[in-house]
Design a protein around this motif. Structure first.
Motif, PDB file in Angstrom:
ATOM      1  N   ARG A 590       0.840  -1.214   0.000  1.00 51.17           N
ATOM      2  CA  ARG A 590       0.000   0.000   0.000  1.00 51.17           C
ATOM      3  C   ARG A 590       0.871   1.260   0.000  1.00 51.17           C
ATOM      4  NH1 ARG A 590      -3.460  -2.804   3.613  1.00 51.17           N
ATOM      5  NH2 ARG A 590      -5.192  -3.681   2.431  1.00 51.17           N
ATOM      6  N   GLN A 591       1.900   1.247   0.877  1.00 58.95           N
ATOM      7  CA  GLN A 591       2.787   2.415   0.956  1.00 58.95           C
ATOM      8  C   GLN A 591       3.501   2.653  -0.376  1.00 58.95           C
ATOM      9  OE1 GLN A 591       4.975   1.012   4.537  1.00 58.95           O
ATOM     10  NE2 GLN A 591       5.215   3.205   4.899  1.00 58.95           N
ATOM     11  N   GLU A 594       1.317   4.175  -2.962  1.00 59.67           N
ATOM     12  CA  GLU A 594       1.098   5.615  -2.738  1.00 59.67           C
ATOM     13  C   GLU A 594       2.221   6.418  -3.412  1.00 59.67           C
ATOM     14  OE1 GLU A 594      -1.544   7.096  -1.365  1.00 59.67           O
ATOM     15  OE2 GLU A 594      -2.409   5.088  -1.072  1.00 59.67           O
ATOM     16  N   VAL A 595       3.477   5.941  -3.209  1.00 60.34           N
ATOM     17  CA  VAL A 595       4.618   6.649  -3.817  1.00 60.34           C
ATOM     18  C   VAL A 595       4.502   6.615  -5.344  1.00 60.34           C
ATOM     19  CG1 VAL A 595       7.137   6.685  -4.090  1.00 60.34           C
ATOM     20  CG2 VAL A 595       6.126   6.067  -1.889  1.00 60.34           C
ATOM     21  N   MET A 597       1.860   6.312  -7.121  1.00 63.14           N
ATOM     22  CA  MET A 597       0.757   7.141  -7.601  1.00 63.14           C
ATOM     23  C   MET A 597       1.160   8.614  -7.629  1.00 63.14           C
ATOM     24  SD  MET A 597      -2.550   5.062  -6.199  1.00 63.14           S
ATOM     25  CE  MET A 597      -3.351   6.401  -5.505  1.00 63.14           C
ATOM     26  N   SER A 598       1.915   9.056  -6.599  1.00 67.01           N
ATOM     27  CA  SER A 598       2.289  10.475  -6.609  1.00 67.01           C
ATOM     28  C   SER A 598       3.300  10.741  -7.729  1.00 67.01           C
ATOM     29  CB  SER A 598       2.847  10.902  -5.254  1.00 67.01           C
ATOM     30  OG  SER A 598       4.093  10.279  -5.054  1.00 67.01           O
ATOM     31  N   TYR A 632      -6.641   0.228  -8.412  1.00 66.53           N
ATOM     32  CA  TYR A 632      -5.545   1.067  -8.917  1.00 66.53           C
ATOM     33  C   TYR A 632      -5.527   1.171 -10.442  1.00 66.53           C
ATOM     34  CZ  TYR A 632      -3.758   0.602  -4.167  1.00 66.53           C
ATOM     35  OH  TYR A 632      -3.618   0.642  -2.810  1.00 66.53           O
TER      36      TYR A 632
END
Length: 1115
Positions: A590-591, A594-595, A597-598, A632
């Motif tokens: 998950r973490q 997130e990276v 995606m940014s 996602y």
């Protein structure tokens, strides 16, 4: 307003084409202007003239070409005329009046005579040849050839050179118009090349013309008329070298290289002399590097031209020895550049020279073209001399050469791995860092080329040596390379081999991850990724130690200089995640996402390596998380589609233009020559596109019906790429994706999550995909991709089933005919290669490999026909009848075992699926099938005995007369001495099954009291699990019916039957659950009715079988 502009243009046009020549000259100079505005308005006016006044325009250009005092104006006029006379969309010739055509022809011949500037002369010759290639074949320029021959025999070197230029181009374009003059041409070429007075320029032009002409001759008798010109051709080269004229020599070498590649057998009779001269040039230190490189290029090209002259070069005494020695000497040309030790990525090849690079490239090519039997003995002799010397450059050269030849010599090197590995490992101790680097490099390359044999036999020596090399903190480049070699080693390695070394290797890689040098960190990341990927669940125990480091790099390596480091951390995280599995990885995943995606949302530069790594990381995360990844997809897909839709960055120039020469070293461009065009393609764009296409395929495969919402965007992106000829990987990915897209649609429809779409959507999709695949297959140049296409078409057919209409079936059948014809003619060509004068065992090996690939094509064709027969049953038979003339030859004894097997399988499918409708084929096919039961190939026997079983089951009265012969053929297969050994076991099981079917369906035609006990004696069977289930079910049914022939008088065969039951029930996957249940019921019944019979069977069982049965009976 528009009409005013129009009037202005018409007025300008009238002025430009008027009697005063100045405005026209101005227009032409504006066409060469550096100002865009000036140039584009001149182009518009020129195009208008082309449309409305072609005659005046053509004559004006010819006038300018003849009379302009300005060289650049004349040059431009020649180029523009050539463009107008090229047969493309703008071809002007047919629109010109006869008088204009006549003036143009005579003024161009006059220009050839009077033009003084050499470069313009060449352009005029190009224009003449361009026009002539369009009109000579219809006798549209009868004056040209007499004029050319007159120029050749004139005493003006300028005219001679021009005439040879025209002859060379006409040979390439319309050689057939020159062949009637073969005798005259032979005399002209011989006279000019043998002349002592001809200038070097004229001789080079004549050499170019003779080589072009020899290439255009289609039969070898005509070519052989020019054998006596060959010594003079080679003298052109040697004379220019003796006169110190290396520029001419280089031109001559380039022309001879072309001849070596296309007509090597033309050189055969004088091969020793030619090769001798080339070796002398290659060995001459006094000559320019580029001259020597061209001589080497000639020799390597000759070795590579094996399809045209198989085995020819291998027959030459000392040739290989001398050439290998030259290449080894070139590898010594390396400087100990201090920049190399700094371990910055951009200094990767510090100290390497152009000699060094040439040596590397040519060793690789030579080994691939000549093979290990020829190269290895020569190489090992020279290596041992080099390794005995004291200079580090010689040690380095041996290790680099070894790595270069490994791919081409792998089969031979695998036979003496011990010697190779010991030689390389001994250099791990070298005092010189560059030698240690080269030894590590060799291990990395050998791990790839000689794996998995190297890994299986020498892991206990290689992995500890690499681990020690990772401790070389004085030389970070050596450490980084040791990590890369760990990657190569583990890629070809089983988890079991790696497991004992993981503690040591992983802990060292973690130390390297914290190193100050980015190159070392990157090497450690890729090695960790590969080790995780190869060790799979064994990597679980390192997860907690490794993942925090990886996440730290991903979060913090944000600086532009660290882009590659960050990219590799993504790769490593995603591979580690896949190795340990979803449950362990979920929270970190998950973490990480997130990276990603940014990052995905941020602006990235076009050349940022992260893009491609991110595409791959997302796809691995999807594979790891499965359906949990669906949320996602909306983030991942838009940029992925954008990458897949990238247009190739292509530049097209003329193949003979010089302006490309400077760029040819550009690593990021790949150049291909197509006809007279040079096409340059930016490789990074192609690679990103290929990665994206592969990832789309991955998502469709992993998410199945979950991929449905994206099909409408992905299909139109990938279908056109089936014909993307710039890059094989893109085509491969597009091919693999086709069945995945159809499967996704079908599953979504079946599971009711297809957004209201029904089977008509699947039909629409298959009507779009299947014809596109057939069309791509028709044009596909690569045999391996053809095999993949056929395989994918078969999957698509299985998915679309009876949604296919008759038109589609017709096009599939037509394409199958085409594929079989093309494949047969390729095999025939190989047969002709085998008859060449120098053909040898190495070439035989190569042809065998190529033919095996060809068999895969037949195999897939068989699968496709099987699918069509299974889907459409008897309604496919009219098409099958059309194909029979293609299939029956495959039964011949002259065909390979694989072809015979495929042909029998196709008949088996027809008999099984079409039942009564197939009876009409029995007369033709059954004699073949019966004979094939005794074939020397076990695979053919298996297909044949299976076919007899099918015919016994469905053939009814048509099969009855053959029962006796069928039984005796099956008996031979079953009674063979090693019938149950590995390669024969499948044929044995199928023969036993076929006998069972004869017992079941033709009991009245056999002596059942003999046949049934014999059949029972063959049970149980266990290799062909499909047939095993059928046979064991049949046995169970007979016992349930209390079949007297089976049980025998006084139940004498019951113990054997019970033994079979026991073995089947405790065996692996040889009985269906339903049959097993019935067998257990029979045993329970016997426990009560015949306990003694059961007890004696029981005592003969192994203890573990007794336990297993006990629990089945009591449960």
């Amino acid at each position: 307003m528009a009409s005013e502009a129009n009037q202005l243009q018409q007025a300008q046009l009238a002025m430009v084409l008027g009697s005063d020549s100045a405005p026209f000259e101005t227009l032409i100079s504006h066409l060469m202007s550096s100002s865009n505005e000036q140039r584009s308005s001149a182009e518009a006016l020129f195009n208008l003239a082309k449309q409305s006044n072609p005659d005046t325009l053509a004559l004006k250009l010819a006038h300018l070409l003849q009379l302009s005092p300005h060289p650049e104006g004349r040059a431009m006029a020649a180029v523009l005329l050539r463009k107008l006379l090229t047969r493309d969309d703008a071809y002007l010739w047919p629109r010109l009046s006869l008088s204009t055509q006549s003036s143009l022809k005579s003024s161009m011949m006059s220009c050839i005579q009077h033009e003084e500037v050499k470069s313009i002369s060449k352009k005029i010759c190009d224009t003449v040849s361009e026009l002539a290639s369009g009109i000579l074949p219809e006798n549209g320029w009868p004056e040209l050839l007499p004029f050319v021959f007159q120029c050749v025999s004139s005493d003006s070197p300028k005219l001679q050179e021009s005439a040879f230029l025209v002859l060379a181009q006409l040979s390439q374009y319309v050689g057939e118009t020159l062949t009637p003059h073969i005798k005259l041409l032979h005399g002209v070429f011989l006279q000019c090349l043998s002349s002592n007075s001809a200038s070097s320029d004229v001789k080079i032009a004549a050499l170019n013309a003779v080589i072009s002409f020899v290439q255009c001759l289609t039969n070898s008798t005509e070519r052989d008329r020019f054998q006596d010109v060959l010594p003079a051709m080679i003298r052109t080269l040697t004379e220019s070298l003796n006169n110190g004229n290396e520029a001419t020599a280089q031109e001559a070498l380039e022309l001879l290289i072309e001849l070596a590649g296309t007509e090597p057998r033309f050189l055969r009779r004088q091969l020793l002399d030619i090769v001798g001269s080339m070796l002398q040039i290659a060995e001459a230190d006094s000559l320019e590097e580029s001259t020597r490189h061209l001589a080497i290029e000639f020799l390597v090209t000759l070795a590579e031209a094996r399809e045209r002259a198989p085995g020819m070069v291998r027959k030459l005494p000392q040739f290989i020895d001398r050439l290998f020695a030259v290449l080894m000497k070139m590898l010594e040309d390396i400087e100990d550049d201090p920049a190399w030790y700094s371990a910055e990525t951009e200094d990767e090849d510090a100290g390497e020279t152009s000699n060094y690079s040439m040596g590397q490239e040519c060793l690789d090519r030579l080994a691939i073209s000549l093979g290990g039997n020829t190269i290895v003995p020569v190489a090992y002799r020279q290596f041992s001399a080099y390794l005995a010397a004291s200079e580090w450059q010689k040690h380095h050269a041996s290790l680099i050469a070894l790595a270069q030849i490994a791919e081409g010599c792998s089969k031979v090197m695998i036979k003496n791995l011990e010697q190779v590995v010991s030689m390389v490992l001994s250099q791990f101790q070298s005092p010189h860092a560059r030698v240690r680097w080269a030894a590590i490099n060799a291990i990395g390359q050998l791990s790839t080329d000689l794996g998995p044999d190297l890994q299986n036999q020498h892991h206990q020596r290689v992995l500890p040596a690499l681990a020690t090399a990772m401790d070389d903190f004085q030389n970070p480049r050596v450490q980084a390379h040791a990590a890369s070699a760990v990657l190569n080693f583990s890629e070809n390695c089983t988890p079991e081999i790696l497991a004992p070394y993981l503690d040591g290797v992983v802990s060292k890689l973690l130390v390297l991850l914290q190193n100050g040098k980015q190159m070392v960190q990157e090497g450690a990341l890729t090695a960790l990724a590969s080790v995780a990927d190869s060790s799979q669940e064994h990597f679980q125990k390192y997860y907690d130690a490794v993942m925090p480091y990886l996440k730290t790099i991903l979060m913090n390596a944000t600086d532009k200089s660290k882009r590659m480091l960050r990219a590799k951390s993504m790769e490593c995280i995603s591979l580690v995640g896949m190795a340990v599995g979803k449950d362990r990885f979920r929270d970190d995943a998950r973490q990480v996402m997130e990276v990603l995606m940014s990052l995905q949302g941020s602006e990235m530069e076009a050349d940022d390596p992260i893009t491609s790594y991110m595409l791959q990381a997302w796809a691995r995360l999807c594979k790891c998380l499965g359906q949990d990844f669906l949320p996602y997809m909306s983030v991942v897909m838009p940029p992925l589609l954008q990458s897949a839709q990238l247009k190739p960055d292509v530049t097209i120039t003329s193949a003979d233009s010089d302006d490309e020469a400077e760029d040819s070293d550009d690593e990021s461009m790949e150049t291909i020559i197509l006809g007279d065009k040079r096409i340059g393609i930016k490789t990074s764009v192609l690679e990103e596109k290929a990665t994206a296409c592969n990832m789309l395929c991955c998502y469709a495969d992993e998410l199945k019906e979950g991929f449905f919402p994206w099909i409408d965007q992905v299909a139109p992106t990938l279908v056109p790429l089936l014909k993307f000829y710039f890059h094989e990987e893109v085509r491969r990915a597009a091919v693999s994706a086709m069945p995945e897209l159809m499967r996704s649609a079908k599953l979504a429809i079946e599971k009711g999550i297809s957004q209201g779409r029904d089977l008509s959507y699947l039909k629409q999709l298959s009507d779009y995909i299947i014809p596109a695949m057939l069309e791509a297959l028709h044009k596909e140049p690569d045999t391996e991709i053809c095999v993949s296409m056929l395989e994918a078409i078969n999957e698509c057919l299985q998915i679309s089933g009876n949604l296919l209409d008759e038109g589609k079936i017709r096009s599939i059948v037509d394409e199958v005919k085409q594929v079989m014809t093309a494949s047969s003619s390729r095999k025939r060509e190989r047969g002709e290669r085998a008859n060449a004068e120098d053909f040898d065992a190495e070439e035989g090996e190569l042809i065998k490999e190529e033919n095996e690939q060809e068999e895969e094509i037949f195999d897939q064709v068989g699968e496709i026909l099987g699918t069509l027969v299974k889907t459409f049953k008897a309604s496919f038979l009219p098409f099958f009848d059309e194909l029979s003339s293609y299939l029956t030859p495959m039964w011949g004894r002259d065909k390979t075992a694989e072809e015979r097997r495929i042909a029998i399988c196709i008949f088996d499918d027809v008999a099984e699926q079409c039942r009564d409708a197939a009876f009409k084929y029995y007369d033709t096919y059954l004699p073949f099938v019966l004979e094939a039961c005794n074939d020397e190939s076990p695979e053919v026997r298996q297909a044949a005995v299976y076919g007899l079983g099918v015919c016994a089951e469905f053939g009814g009265s048509v099969f009855k007369p053959l029962v006796g012969e069928a039984l005796s053929r099956l008996n031979v297969v079953i009674q063979q001495p090693n019938a149950r050994q590995s390669e024969n076991a499948m044929a044995y099981d199928n023969a036993v099954s076929a006998v069972g079917k004869i017992c079941q369906f033709h009991r009245d035609s056999i002596d059942s009291s003999q046949v049934l006990p014999a059949w029972l004696n063959c049970l149980p069977i266990s290799n062909d699990v499909i047939e095993a289930k059928v046979v064991h079910d049949q046995l169970c049914s007979m016992v349930e019916r209390q079949d007297e022939d089976l049980l025998g008088p006084n139940n004498q065969y019951l113990p054997k039957i019970l033994m079979v039951f026991a073995e089947v029930l405790t065996g692996k996957d040889v009985v269906t659950e339903e049959t097993a249940g019935r067998m257990i019921n029979i045993l329970r019944h016997l426990q009560q009715t015949l306990p003694s019979a059961l007890a004696s069977t029981w005592s003969a069982l192994k203890p573990e079988q007794q336990l297993a049965l006990q629990s089945m009976l009591s449960s």
